[in-house]
Design a protein around this motif. Sequence first.
Motif, PDB file in Angstrom:
ATOM      1  N   ASP A 143     150.938 -89.279  57.185  1.00 39.23           N
ATOM      2  CA  ASP A 143     150.138 -89.224  58.415  1.00 39.23           C
ATOM      3  C   ASP A 143     149.027 -88.176  58.362  1.00 39.23           C
ATOM      4  OD1 ASP A 143     151.696 -87.011  58.448  1.00 39.23           O
ATOM      5  OD2 ASP A 143     152.607 -87.378  60.412  1.00 39.23           O
ATOM      6  N   GLY A 144     148.543 -87.872  57.162  1.00 36.96           N
ATOM      7  CA  GLY A 144     147.460 -86.886  57.037  1.00 36.96           C
ATOM      8  C   GLY A 144     146.101 -87.522  57.288  1.00 36.96           C
ATOM      9  N   PRO A 145     145.098 -86.701  57.549  1.00 31.20           N
ATOM     10  CA  PRO A 145     143.767 -87.228  57.891  1.00 31.20           C
ATOM     11  C   PRO A 145     143.076 -88.007  56.765  1.00 31.20           C
ATOM     12  CG  PRO A 145     143.993 -84.962  58.633  1.00 31.20           C
ATOM     13  CD  PRO A 145     145.193 -85.251  57.781  1.00 31.20           C
ATOM     14  N   MET A 146     143.294 -87.623  55.501  1.00 31.73           N
ATOM     15  CA  MET A 146     142.569 -88.283  54.404  1.00 31.73           C
ATOM     16  C   MET A 146     143.328 -89.538  53.986  1.00 31.73           C
ATOM     17  SD  MET A 146     139.907 -88.235  52.516  1.00 31.73           S
ATOM     18  CE  MET A 146     139.098 -86.642  52.403  1.00 31.73           C
ATOM     19  N   ARG A 147     142.718 -90.691  54.255  1.00 32.78           N
ATOM     20  CA  ARG A 147     143.390 -91.949  53.898  1.00 32.78           C
ATOM     21  C   ARG A 147     143.049 -92.321  52.455  1.00 32.78           C
ATOM     22  NH1 ARG A 147     141.509 -95.745  58.348  1.00 32.78           N
ATOM     23  NH2 ARG A 147     142.339 -97.355  56.979  1.00 32.78           N
ATOM     24  N   ILE A 148     144.075 -92.708  51.727  1.00 37.28           N
ATOM     25  CA  ILE A 148     143.926 -92.944  50.289  1.00 37.28           C
ATOM     26  C   ILE A 148     144.044 -94.434  50.014  1.00 37.28           C
ATOM     27  CG2 ILE A 148     144.782 -92.308  48.014  1.00 37.28           C
ATOM     28  CD1 ILE A 148     143.937 -89.944  49.885  1.00 37.28           C
ATOM     29  N   GLU A 149     143.145 -94.954  49.175  1.00 39.08           N
ATOM     30  CA  GLU A 149     143.239 -96.360  48.793  1.00 39.08           C
ATOM     31  C   GLU A 149     143.279 -96.497  47.280  1.00 39.08           C
ATOM     32  OE1 GLU A 149     140.250 -98.915  50.366  1.00 39.08           O
ATOM     33  OE2 GLU A 149     141.110 -98.861  52.391  1.00 39.08           O
ATOM     34  N   THR A 150     143.953 -97.531  46.824  1.00 41.68           N
ATOM     35  CA  THR A 150     143.863 -97.935  45.424  1.00 41.68           C
ATOM     36  C   THR A 150     142.945 -99.141  45.412  1.00 41.68           C
ATOM     37  OG1 THR A 150     146.159 -97.303  45.172  1.00 41.68           O
ATOM     38  CG2 THR A 150     145.212 -98.605  43.399  1.00 41.68           C
ATOM     39  N   PRO A 151     141.944 -99.174  44.497  1.00 45.14           N
ATOM     40  CA  PRO A 151     141.056-100.340  44.500  1.00 45.14           C
ATOM     41  C   PRO A 151     141.879-101.621  44.415  1.00 45.14           C
ATOM     42  CG  PRO A 151     140.242 -98.652  43.022  1.00 45.14           C
ATOM     43  CD  PRO A 151     141.579 -98.181  43.499  1.00 45.14           C
ATOM     44  N   PRO A 152     141.617-102.621  45.290  1.00 44.88           N
ATOM     45  CA  PRO A 152     142.498-103.776  45.409  1.00 44.88           C
ATOM     46  C   PRO A 152     142.580-104.612  44.139  1.00 44.88           C
ATOM     47  CG  PRO A 152     140.533-103.997  46.804  1.00 44.88           C
ATOM     48  CD  PRO A 152     140.503-102.636  46.213  1.00 44.88           C
ATOM     49  N   GLU A 153     141.467-104.875  43.488  1.00 49.84           N
ATOM     50  CA  GLU A 153     141.502-105.738  42.310  1.00 49.84           C
ATOM     51  C   GLU A 153     140.766-105.023  41.165  1.00 49.84           C
ATOM     52  OE1 GLU A 153     143.202-108.367  41.693  1.00 49.84           O
ATOM     53  OE2 GLU A 153     142.313-108.657  39.722  1.00 49.84           O
ATOM     54  N   PRO A 154     141.515-104.460  40.228  1.00 48.58           N
ATOM     55  CA  PRO A 154     140.839-103.768  39.123  1.00 48.58           C
ATOM     56  C   PRO A 154     139.967-104.736  38.331  1.00 48.58           C
ATOM     57  CG  PRO A 154     143.213-103.356  39.091  1.00 48.58           C
ATOM     58  CD  PRO A 154     142.973-104.415  40.099  1.00 48.58           C
ATOM     59  N   SER A 155     138.928-104.206  37.712  1.00 46.94           N
ATOM     60  CA  SER A 155     138.051-105.031  36.883  1.00 46.94           C
ATOM     61  C   SER A 155     138.781-105.448  35.608  1.00 46.94           C
ATOM     62  CB  SER A 155     136.805-104.232  36.505  1.00 46.94           C
ATOM     63  OG  SER A 155     137.180-103.187  35.635  1.00 46.94           O
ATOM     64  N   ALA A 156     138.203-106.426  34.902  1.00 43.97           N
ATOM     65  CA  ALA A 156     138.795-106.862  33.630  1.00 43.97           C
ATOM     66  C   ALA A 156     138.845-105.683  32.656  1.00 43.97           C
ATOM     67  CB  ALA A 156     137.965-108.006  33.061  1.00 43.97           C
ATOM     68  N   LEU A 157     137.807-104.848  32.659  1.00 45.06           N
ATOM     69  CA  LEU A 157     137.804-103.681  31.771  1.00 45.06           C
ATOM     70  C   LEU A 157     138.956-102.741  32.118  1.00 45.06           C
ATOM     71  CD1 LEU A 157     136.635-101.671  29.698  1.00 45.06           C
ATOM     72  CD2 LEU A 157     135.165-100.796  31.516  1.00 45.06           C
ATOM     73  N   ALA A 158     139.130-102.500  33.419  1.00 48.44           N
ATOM     74  CA  ALA A 158     140.182-101.572  33.833  1.00 48.44           C
ATOM     75  C   ALA A 158     141.558-102.109  33.439  1.00 48.44           C
ATOM     76  CB  ALA A 158     140.109-101.340  35.336  1.00 48.44           C
ATOM     77  N   LYS A 159     141.755-103.416  33.590  1.00 47.50           N
ATOM     78  CA  LYS A 159     143.061-103.989  33.218  1.00 47.50           C
ATOM     79  C   LYS A 159     143.276-103.864  31.712  1.00 47.50           C
ATOM     80  CE  LYS A 159     143.185-107.486  36.845  1.00 47.50           C
ATOM     81  NZ  LYS A 159     142.882-108.882  37.089  1.00 47.50           N
ATOM     82  N   ALA A 160     142.211-104.140  30.937  1.00 52.69           N
ATOM     83  CA  ALA A 160     142.330-104.015  29.480  1.00 52.69           C
ATOM     84  C   ALA A 160     142.589-102.558  29.107  1.00 52.69           C
ATOM     85  CB  ALA A 160     141.056-104.524  28.816  1.00 52.69           C
ATOM     86  N   ALA A 161     141.933-101.629  29.805  1.00 49.61           N
ATOM     87  CA  ALA A 161     142.116-100.204  29.516  1.00 49.61           C
ATOM     88  C   ALA A 161     143.558 -99.778  29.803  1.00 49.61           C
ATOM     89  CB  ALA A 161     141.132 -99.378  30.352  1.00 49.61           C
ATOM     90  N   PHE A 162     144.106-100.280  30.884  1.00 49.98           N
ATOM     91  CA  PHE A 162     145.499 -99.939  31.224  1.00 49.98           C
ATOM     92  C   PHE A 162     146.431-100.427  30.105  1.00 49.98           C
ATOM     93  CE2 PHE A 162     149.442 -99.602  33.426  1.00 49.98           C
ATOM     94  CZ  PHE A 162     149.246 -98.723  34.480  1.00 49.98           C
ATOM     95  N   ARG A 163     146.208-101.684  29.662  1.00 54.40           N
ATOM     96  CA  ARG A 163     147.045-102.245  28.586  1.00 54.40           C
ATOM     97  C   ARG A 163     146.846-101.448  27.292  1.00 54.40           C
ATOM     98  NH1 ARG A 163     144.915-107.119  30.376  1.00 54.40           N
ATOM     99  NH2 ARG A 163     143.720-107.355  28.453  1.00 54.40           N
ATOM    100  N   ALA A 164     145.582-101.052  27.056  1.00 56.76           N
ATOM    101  CA  ALA A 164     145.270-100.288  25.829  1.00 56.76           C
ATOM    102  C   ALA A 164     146.026 -98.966  25.827  1.00 56.76           C
ATOM    103  CB  ALA A 164     143.767-100.034  25.739  1.00 56.76           C
ATOM    104  N   ALA A 165     146.093 -98.336  26.978  1.00 53.89           N
ATOM    105  CA  ALA A 165     146.780 -97.044  27.056  1.00 53.89           C
ATOM    106  C   ALA A 165     148.266 -97.214  26.779  1.00 53.89           C
ATOM    107  CB  ALA A 165     146.544 -96.427  28.439  1.00 53.89           C
ATOM    108  N   VAL A 166     148.851 -98.265  27.344  1.00 52.49           N
ATOM    109  CA  VAL A 166     150.280 -98.507  27.108  1.00 52.49           C
ATOM    110  C   VAL A 166     150.501 -98.818  25.622  1.00 52.49           C
ATOM    111  CG1 VAL A 166     152.248 -99.987  27.696  1.00 52.49           C
ATOM    112  CG2 VAL A 166     150.648 -99.256  29.489  1.00 52.49           C
ATOM    113  N   GLU A 167     149.602 -99.633  25.078  1.00 53.11           N
ATOM    114  CA  GLU A 167     149.695 -99.984  23.644  1.00 53.11           C
ATOM    115  C   GLU A 167     149.626 -98.722  22.768  1.00 53.11           C
ATOM    116  OE1 GLU A 167     146.734-102.988  22.690  1.00 53.11           O
ATOM    117  OE2 GLU A 167     146.861-102.438  20.568  1.00 53.11           O
ATOM    118  N   SER A 168     148.848 -97.731  23.209  1.00 51.18           N
ATOM    119  CA  SER A 168     148.700 -96.474  22.447  1.00 51.18           C
ATOM    120  C   SER A 168     149.840 -95.499  22.691  1.00 51.18           C
ATOM    121  CB  SER A 168     147.419 -95.742  22.848  1.00 51.18           C
ATOM    122  OG  SER A 168     146.306 -96.396  22.421  1.00 51.18           O
ATOM    123  N   GLY A 169     150.779 -95.870  23.544  1.00 57.20           N
ATOM    124  CA  GLY A 169     151.939 -95.006  23.758  1.00 57.20           C
ATOM    125  C   GLY A 169     151.875 -94.141  25.000  1.00 57.20           C
TER     126      GLY A 169
END
Length: 508
Positions: A143-169
């Motif tokens: 209930d704090g004043p600063m409302r936080i959002e996660t971008p609703p639909e990551p870009s194709a690059l962002a999804k690939a980057a997430f997978r790349a990071a997991v692939e790298s350990g």
Amino acid sequence: MSTTTYDYVIVGAGTAGCVLAARLTENPGTQVVLLEAGGNGGPQEMASPDPLASFSLWGSSVDWAYSTTAQAGTGGAVHSWPRGKVLGGSSAINGMVHHRGHPAGYDAWEAQGATGWNHRELLPFFRRSETAEGRDPQVRGTDGPMRIETPPEPSALAKAAFRAAVESGHKPLEDGNGGESEGVSWRETNVVAGQRQSAADAYLRPVLDRPNLRVVTGALVRRLLMDGTHCRGVEFSAGGEVHSALSERETVLAAGTIGSPHLLMLSGIGPADHLRETGIGVVADLPGVGGNLHDHVTSYVVYSTQEQPRPGGHGAEAQVLARSSSDVAPDLLFLFVEAELQPRWTGAGPGGYSILFSLMDPASRGTLRLRSGDPAVAPLLDPAYLSDERDLERLTAALRIARELGRTDALGPRGTAELHPGPAVQDGDACRAYLRATASTYFHPVGTCRIGTDDLAVVDPGLRVRSTTGLRVADASVMPSLVSAPTNATVLAIAERAAHLMAAPAHA
Ligand SMILES: Cc1cc2nc3c(=O)[nH]c(=O)nc-3n(C[C@H](O)[C@H](O)[C@H](O)COP(=O)(O)OP(=O)(O)OC[C@H]3O[C@@H](n4cnc5c(N)ncnc54)[C@H](O)[C@@H]3O)c2cc1C
């Protein structure tokens, strides 16, 4: 010339000042004035949810447009340091990333003498500052004043980057702000319904009608009014006239890493020899004022790609926090930007993508010093980038990790060629030369009014300016060292805690 008396005088309506003004006026019996050099609004890009749009605010009416001194560690470059000059301060022109540092970074503050400033003690104030729906309420705010959002639909690059990071350990995290932040996570932002949410939007604008709060914009504070070592308030210019705002209880500097030490020195509080050289009478010899200036440094790997850039997209939704070696706390942050970054933030062309990396715990330390006793003259800013060789070694490790990410099965096919540094840059010397040539700010200078108990500390653990009374500092300048994240969320927590300390002096 007018003189008005309040309980509290707050200097600067940036991230910290907005929190302080809102929290202190929750008590209707407390009279507060908030003095801000900038205005109430600016160019329309200030509402944009695209971090790259904030580039267009640099040099505009809402930017102090500071520059560093020539930096020997980065090939003699002079670096632009934008800082917000408007209600909301730098939170009104920043990249809107909402990210807490790894707990080890806050615990390091206490280890340096900032008694009581550790992750456990700060957690309630992080929680108090935010509303993060759908997250674990043990660690996240509801209930704090600063409302936080996660971008609703990551870009194709962002999804690939997430997978790349997991692939790298790198460990996939449900919530990069959930306590454990080492690994790969989805970035959270200070964006609400597609609009930037500065600290002024979150904290200040909703309470502007409180009768016990006065906000004065266009008010440049010129100096503190000192009665011996007791601060009685400030002198400021507004509307072509000089005014005084007096504090019955306290004056709080929330003018930021540059503004707060600048005002202390202009008022005779700082390193005595330096003040005398500048012709300023010494009120309190505090040699640490303006010292310990440091900043996150960045560099990047750029790939050309045949992917179509996402209109208005920036792709920076995936973030990776990692270690340069197993014997240090997480100290490297990686972002994936859907643009071809140019040296020192001079632009971002379409058509390529970049892996931006930053050293989160630099060892290099510089100074802020007066150029003149005239409050209108910007101080000398020397962050001494890469003056400590260890920083270059850790950035070299970051370059290696970024390239590993770029070579993964998930990201590899996307980058048709490595444009920068390019395949020829492989050995240690060539990498170091590239890093020095491209290293730049991540816009997070801190440390010039460090919390502590030693002789070089500027404020005590209650944020009171040492050797004075009636005066505190509460903003990014009090951080003893940088944490492993952009700094805005941490400044919100510092200011929340400051307001708590001020409302309960018995515990301060
Ligand atoms: C371009 C940019 C991008 C950034 N991106 C991010 C990001 O994505 N995420 C993140 O977490 N952090 C980011 N940051 C950093 C973050 O915004 C800052 O750390 C934070 O806003 C600092 O808060 P502060 O209260 O210490 O100072 P500020 O917010 O800078 O506030 C200081 C205020 O004091 C006022 N002031 C100064 N001197 C005087 C004076 N003499 N009289 C009156 N008023 C005065 C200023 O005008 C300003 O409003 C970014 C910063 C910049 C500049």
